[in-house]
Design an enzyme around this catalytic site. Structure first.
Site, PDB file in Angstrom:
ATOM      1  N   ASP A 126       0.856  -1.189   0.000  1.00 41.46           N
ATOM      2  CA  ASP A 126       0.000   0.000   0.000  1.00 41.46           C
ATOM      3  C   ASP A 126       0.894   1.242   0.000  1.00 41.46           C
ATOM      4  O   ASP A 126       1.733   1.409   0.882  1.00 41.46           O
ATOM      5  CB  ASP A 126      -0.873  -0.038   1.266  1.00 41.46           C
ATOM      6  N   ASP A 144      -3.249   2.229  -5.755  1.00 43.83           N
ATOM      7  CA  ASP A 144      -2.040   2.219  -4.913  1.00 43.83           C
ATOM      8  C   ASP A 144      -1.899   0.998  -4.017  1.00 43.83           C
ATOM      9  O   ASP A 144      -1.046   0.982  -3.139  1.00 43.83           O
ATOM     10  CB  ASP A 144      -1.992   3.492  -4.058  1.00 43.83           C
ATOM     11  N   GLU A 145      -2.717  -0.022  -4.244  1.00 44.18           N
ATOM     12  CA  GLU A 145      -2.762  -1.121  -3.287  1.00 44.18           C
ATOM     13  C   GLU A 145      -2.924  -2.446  -4.017  1.00 44.18           C
ATOM     14  O   GLU A 145      -3.687  -2.525  -4.977  1.00 44.18           O
ATOM     15  CB  GLU A 145      -4.001  -0.897  -2.426  1.00 44.18           C
TER      16      GLU A 145
HETATM   17  P1  TTP Z   1      -5.364   4.874   0.863  1.00 44.50           P
HETATM   18  O1  TTP Z   1      -4.318   3.838   0.594  1.00 44.50           O
HETATM   19  O2  TTP Z   1      -6.519   4.513   1.729  1.00 44.50           O
HETATM   20  O3  TTP Z   1      -4.694   6.151   1.545  1.00 44.50           O
HETATM   21  P2  TTP Z   1      -3.319   6.849   1.271  1.00 44.50           P
HETATM   22  O4  TTP Z   1      -2.463   6.062   0.331  1.00 44.50           O
HETATM   23  O5  TTP Z   1      -3.588   8.257   0.849  1.00 44.50           O
HETATM   24  O6  TTP Z   1      -2.679   6.900   2.713  1.00 44.50           O
HETATM   25  P3  TTP Z   1      -2.087   5.685   3.568  1.00 44.50           P
HETATM   26  O7  TTP Z   1      -0.659   6.052   3.787  1.00 44.50           O
HETATM   27  O8  TTP Z   1      -2.876   5.681   4.825  1.00 44.50           O
HETATM   28  O9  TTP Z   1      -2.250   4.450   2.739  1.00 44.50           O
HETATM   29  O10 TTP Z   1      -5.930   5.424  -0.492  1.00 44.50           O
HETATM   30  C1  TTP Z   1      -5.124   5.572  -1.652  1.00 44.50           C
HETATM   31  C2  TTP Z   1      -5.563   6.755  -2.473  1.00 44.50           C
HETATM   32  O11 TTP Z   1      -6.940   6.604  -2.836  1.00 44.50           O
HETATM   33  C3  TTP Z   1      -5.482   8.072  -1.738  1.00 44.50           C
HETATM   34  O12 TTP Z   1      -4.184   8.668  -1.834  1.00 44.50           O
HETATM   35  C4  TTP Z   1      -6.539   8.882  -2.403  1.00 44.50           C
HETATM   36  C5  TTP Z   1      -7.579   7.862  -2.835  1.00 44.50           C
HETATM   37  N1  TTP Z   1      -8.720   7.912  -1.885  1.00 44.50           N
HETATM   38  C6  TTP Z   1      -9.781   8.756  -2.185  1.00 44.50           C
HETATM   39  O13 TTP Z   1      -9.810   9.383  -3.243  1.00 44.50           O
HETATM   40  N2  TTP Z   1     -10.780   8.877  -1.265  1.00 44.50           N
HETATM   41  C7  TTP Z   1     -10.781   8.198  -0.071  1.00 44.50           C
HETATM   42  O14 TTP Z   1     -11.697   8.350   0.736  1.00 44.50           O
HETATM   43  C8  TTP Z   1      -9.674   7.300   0.215  1.00 44.50           C
HETATM   44  C9  TTP Z   1      -9.633   6.523   1.494  1.00 44.50           C
HETATM   45  C10 TTP Z   1      -8.675   7.202  -0.726  1.00 44.50           C
HETATM   46 MG    MG Z   2      -2.204   4.002   0.518  1.00 44.72          MG
END
Ligand code: TTP
Ligand code: MG
Length: 357
Positions: free
Chosen positions: A12, A106-107
């Site tokens: 992630d 991203d995951e």
């Molecule tokens: P996530 O992996 O949930 O969050 P992140 O990568 O920003 O942070 P973390 O370090 O906690 O993993 O989500 C990945 C991307 O998806 C995030 O950068 C933006 C998008 N996203 C949205 O557009 N809306 C949302 O509510 C969430 C949770 C994510």
């Molecule tokens: Mg993330």
């Protein structure tokens, strides 16, 4: 018979959209940053790690984020840039295994049970470290990885040590880790299921683990069996390489049938919020919303509406559902199930001032 132990990695990216923006615009580095569209319905898509201590979170209305952190910098999303990074990280994964299940840009889950190298099986932990290093070298961005024996535990592991971390959950650590967790932390437990579990006196992983499988199956059917299994750290779901989402939905079956437009309408916000969460996590929005009603006699009707702007937030989904839910649709029949499905999936766009003009 004992099944062979699998090696699953969950990768992630850290504060994904925000990190890409900070990488590309040096003036944003080291500063609290939110990625968000401007405008009335604007919500934070993600916050940089500098913004998180202020309580700025994904899905929070932008005005609230600015209340909590007045110096917050805000930039609009650039999906082409995020897609390009996503493509790069998938190529890194592909060098290690063909068994890749992307969950969002991203995951992803990777099954590395079979080593790809000449030497045969390689350590999953070393593979995860190599992947993190290669992602950093190729994209300039950090990723966090979790390693364990199944998808649920690998994802839990990656959440334990963010950002730029690596966590391994070994089988002997599972019970101590899962027992204190709230049931909402378990795969498959949404708000409605959490509420029903609470009503049964089941609040934690330990409660879930000690509940009888018969009780859980009786109350929740197949979901009950899944819950019992994951509370024991068991999750047989395979890493599924081909899963492009065509639609995302949520539905709820009611123990007592609903009567009339008012009762069905009252049930919709919770379902719309679930659909919103799924869309957000995937970074997608929907051009079409489908309302599904199953009557007490199991007859099913669906109605759909397509929009010129793609929607993602629960308020918009609800607005569309309300248009579809008319008295003639129900014609006085009792309703046992209500569902919403988002389809025509696409990249989110800036929200319009009003959906229906
Ligand atoms: P996530 O992996 O949930 O969050 P992140 O990568 O920003 O942070 P973390 O370090 O906690 O993993 O989500 C990945 C991307 O998806 C995030 O950068 C933006 C998008 N996203 C949205 O557009 N809306 C949302 O509510 C969430 C949770 C994510
Ligand atoms: Mg993330």
């Amino acid at each position: 018979m004992t099944l062979p132990v699998r090696k699953i990695i969950h990768v992630d990216m850290d504060a994904f959209y925000a990190s890409v923006e900070q990488r590309d615009q040096p003036s944003l580095r080291g500063r609290p940053l939110a990625v968000a569209w401007g405008g009335k319905r604007s919500v934070v898509l993600t916050a940089s790690y500098e913004a998180r201590p202020f309580g700025v979170r994904s899905a929070m209305p932008l005005y609230k984020a600015l209340e909590r952190c007045p110096q917050l910098l805000v930039v609009p999303p650039r999906f082409e840039a995020y897609r390009a990074v996503s493509e790069q990280i998938r190529q890194v994964f592909a060098a290690h295994t063909p068994l890749i299940e992307p969950l969002s840009l991203d995951e992803a889950y990777l099954d590395v049970s079979e080593g790809t190298g000449e030497q045969g099986r390689v350590s999953a932990t070393r593979t995860a470290q190599a992947i993190r290093a290669q992602i950093l070298a190729q994209t300039g961005l950090t990723a966090t990885a979790g390693v364990s024996v199944n998808k649920f535990l690998a994802k839990l592991a990656s959440g334990l040590n963010k950002p730029d971390g690596l966590t391994v959950i070994l089988p002997e650590q599972v019970q101590a880790l899962l027992d204190p967790l709230p049931v909402a932390a378990f795969h498959g437990v949404g708000p409605a299921t959490a509420a029903r579990l609470a009503w049964l006196g089941i609040q934690t992983g330990a409660d879930l683990r000690l509940a009888s499988e018969e009780l859980l199956c009786g109350q929740f059917g197949r979901l009950g069996q899944h819950l019992w299994q994951i509370a024991h750290g068991q999750d047989e779901r395979p890493v599924n390489p081909h899963r492009p989402h065509k639609s995302m939905g949520a539905e709820e079956t009611y123990a007592d049938d609903l009567r009339g437009v008012g009762e069905v309408y009252a049930a919709l916000p919770q379902i719309a919020e679930q659909v919103e969460r799924r869309l957000r996590r995937a970074g997608l929005a929907a051009h079409t919303v489908i309302l599904k009603i199953k009557f007490a006699d199991w007859q099913v009707v669906t109605r759909r509406l397509s929009l010129t702007y793609p929607v993602q937030d629960a308020a918009s989904l609800l607005e569309v559902a309300a248009r579809l839910l008319t008295p003639d649709l129900l014609s006085n029949r009792l309703v046992r199930l209500v569902g919403l499905t988002a389809t025509g999936l696409t990249e989110p766009k800036p929200p319009p001032p009003s959906l229906f003009g």
